[in-house]
Design a protein around this motif. Structure first.
Motif, short mmCIF file in Angstrom:
data_model
loop_
_atom_site.label_atom_id
_atom_site.label_comp_id
_atom_site.label_asym_id
_atom_site.label_seq_id
_atom_site.Cartn_x
_atom_site.Cartn_y
_atom_site.Cartn_z
N TYR A 9 0.83 -1.20 0.00
CA TYR A 9 0.00 0.00 0.00
C TYR A 9 0.88 1.26 0.00
N LEU A 10 1.88 1.29 0.88
CA LEU A 10 2.77 2.46 0.93
C LEU A 10 3.50 2.66 -0.40
N GLU A 11 3.97 1.58 -1.00
CA GLU A 11 4.67 1.68 -2.27
C GLU A 11 3.74 2.24 -3.35
N ILE A 12 2.49 1.79 -3.35
CA ILE A 12 1.53 2.25 -4.35
C ILE A 12 1.19 3.72 -4.14
N VAL A 13 0.98 4.14 -2.89
CA VAL A 13 0.71 5.55 -2.61
C VAL A 13 1.89 6.40 -3.08
N ASN A 14 3.12 5.98 -2.79
CA ASN A 14 4.30 6.72 -3.23
C ASN A 14 4.40 6.76 -4.75
N LEU A 15 4.08 5.67 -5.41
CA LEU A 15 4.07 5.61 -6.87
C LEU A 15 3.11 6.66 -7.43
N LEU A 16 1.89 6.70 -6.92
CA LEU A 16 0.89 7.62 -7.45
C LEU A 16 1.23 9.07 -7.14
N GLN A 17 1.81 9.32 -5.97
CA GLN A 17 2.23 10.69 -5.64
C GLN A 17 3.46 11.11 -6.46
N SER A 18 4.35 10.17 -6.76
CA SER A 18 5.50 10.48 -7.61
C SER A 18 5.05 10.87 -9.01
N TYR A 19 4.00 10.22 -9.49
CA TYR A 19 3.45 10.55 -10.80
C TYR A 19 2.99 12.01 -10.84
N VAL A 20 2.15 12.44 -9.86
CA VAL A 20 1.66 13.82 -9.88
C VAL A 20 2.79 14.82 -9.62
N ASP A 21 3.78 14.43 -8.82
CA ASP A 21 4.94 15.29 -8.61
C ASP A 21 5.67 15.49 -9.94
N GLY A 22 5.84 14.42 -10.70
CA GLY A 22 6.47 14.52 -12.01
C GLY A 22 5.68 15.43 -12.95
N LEU A 23 4.34 15.32 -12.90
CA LEU A 23 3.51 16.20 -13.72
C LEU A 23 3.77 17.67 -13.38
N ASP A 24 3.71 17.98 -12.10
CA ASP A 24 3.82 19.38 -11.69
C ASP A 24 5.22 19.96 -11.89
N ARG A 25 6.22 19.12 -11.89
CA ARG A 25 7.59 19.59 -12.15
C ARG A 25 7.94 19.52 -13.64
N GLY A 26 7.05 18.97 -14.46
CA GLY A 26 7.34 18.83 -15.89
C GLY A 26 8.47 17.86 -16.14
N ASP A 27 8.55 16.82 -15.33
CA ASP A 27 9.65 15.85 -15.37
C ASP A 27 9.15 14.54 -15.99
N ILE A 28 9.33 14.42 -17.29
CA ILE A 28 8.81 13.26 -18.02
C ILE A 28 9.49 11.97 -17.56
N ASP A 29 10.77 12.00 -17.23
CA ASP A 29 11.45 10.78 -16.78
C ASP A 29 10.84 10.26 -15.49
N THR A 30 10.50 11.16 -14.55
CA THR A 30 9.85 10.72 -13.31
C THR A 30 8.48 10.12 -13.62
N ILE A 31 7.75 10.73 -14.52
CA ILE A 31 6.44 10.19 -14.91
C ILE A 31 6.60 8.79 -15.47
N LEU A 32 7.50 8.63 -16.44
CA LEU A 32 7.68 7.33 -17.09
C LEU A 32 8.18 6.26 -16.14
N ALA A 33 8.93 6.65 -15.11
CA ALA A 33 9.43 5.68 -14.13
C ALA A 33 8.30 5.02 -13.34
N GLN A 34 7.08 5.56 -13.44
CA GLN A 34 5.94 5.00 -12.71
C GLN A 34 5.15 4.01 -13.57
N PHE A 35 5.55 3.84 -14.83
CA PHE A 35 4.83 2.97 -15.77
C PHE A 35 5.67 1.76 -16.17
N THR A 36 5.01 0.63 -16.43
CA THR A 36 5.70 -0.51 -17.02
C THR A 36 6.15 -0.10 -18.43
N PRO A 37 7.19 -0.74 -18.97
CA PRO A 37 7.68 -0.36 -20.30
C PRO A 37 6.62 -0.45 -21.40
N ASP A 38 5.65 -1.37 -21.25
CA ASP A 38 4.62 -1.55 -22.28
C ASP A 38 3.26 -0.98 -21.85
#
Length: 152
Positions: A9-38
């Motif tokens: 649960y903690l890992e998933i919450v951190n994953l989802l918060q990292s995604y929105v953090d990447g959005l707000d910072r305009g950091d595409i690499d952080t966004i992509l790090a939250q997704f499987t390659p496919d």
């Protein structure tokens, strides 16, 4: 019914918060790090993307339209699926300032399928479902309602 371990649960919450953090910072690499390659990214009926490079292209194009963004994401509602993946629903309020200075807001939810990949929970599929929006004529997938019509 299988239970979700607290560490997951903690890992998933951190994953989802990292995604929105990447959005707000305009950091595409952080966004992509939250997704499987496919991963499948389903932004709207006409904006489906698959895989990191296709998703990267989407965000490069999108970030050129925004001067600033702010995303507020709720804690996720999680359910383990029969195949071991996790279905997650996260409510989101997104405020944007477009490059021309005009405001654009969206309220909706991220509907995700999360899977373990190389020992980490990642987003294997994300759908953006809009409840309502202001300041945009963009096409979206809207929340299906039992009574009334979806908000535009």
């Amino acid at each position: 019914m299988p239970k979700i371990e607290f560490q997951d649960y903690l890992e998933i919450v951190n994953l989802l918060q990292s995604y929105v953090d990447g959005l707000d910072r305009g950091d595409i690499d952080t966004i992509l790090a939250q997704f499987t390659p496919d991963a499948l990214w389903d932004f709207s009926p006409s904006q489906q993307r698959r895989g990191h490079e296709d998703i990267r292209d989407f965000f490069k194009d999108r970030f050129s339209e925004f001067a600033l963004t702010h995303h507020l994401a709720s804690p996720p509602r999680l359910a383990i699926q029969a195949d071991g993946s996790i279905h997650a629903v996260t409510y989101v309020f997104a405020s944007h300032k477009l490059s021309d200075g005009s405001p654009y807001t969206m309220r909706g939810r991220y509907v995700d399928i999360l899977k373990k990949h190389e020992g980490r929970w990642l987003i294997a599929q994300r759908s953006v479902i809009v409840h309502m929006k202001e300041g945009s004529n963009r096409e979206f997938s809207y929340l299906k309602r039992k009574i009334g019509q979806p908000q535009a």
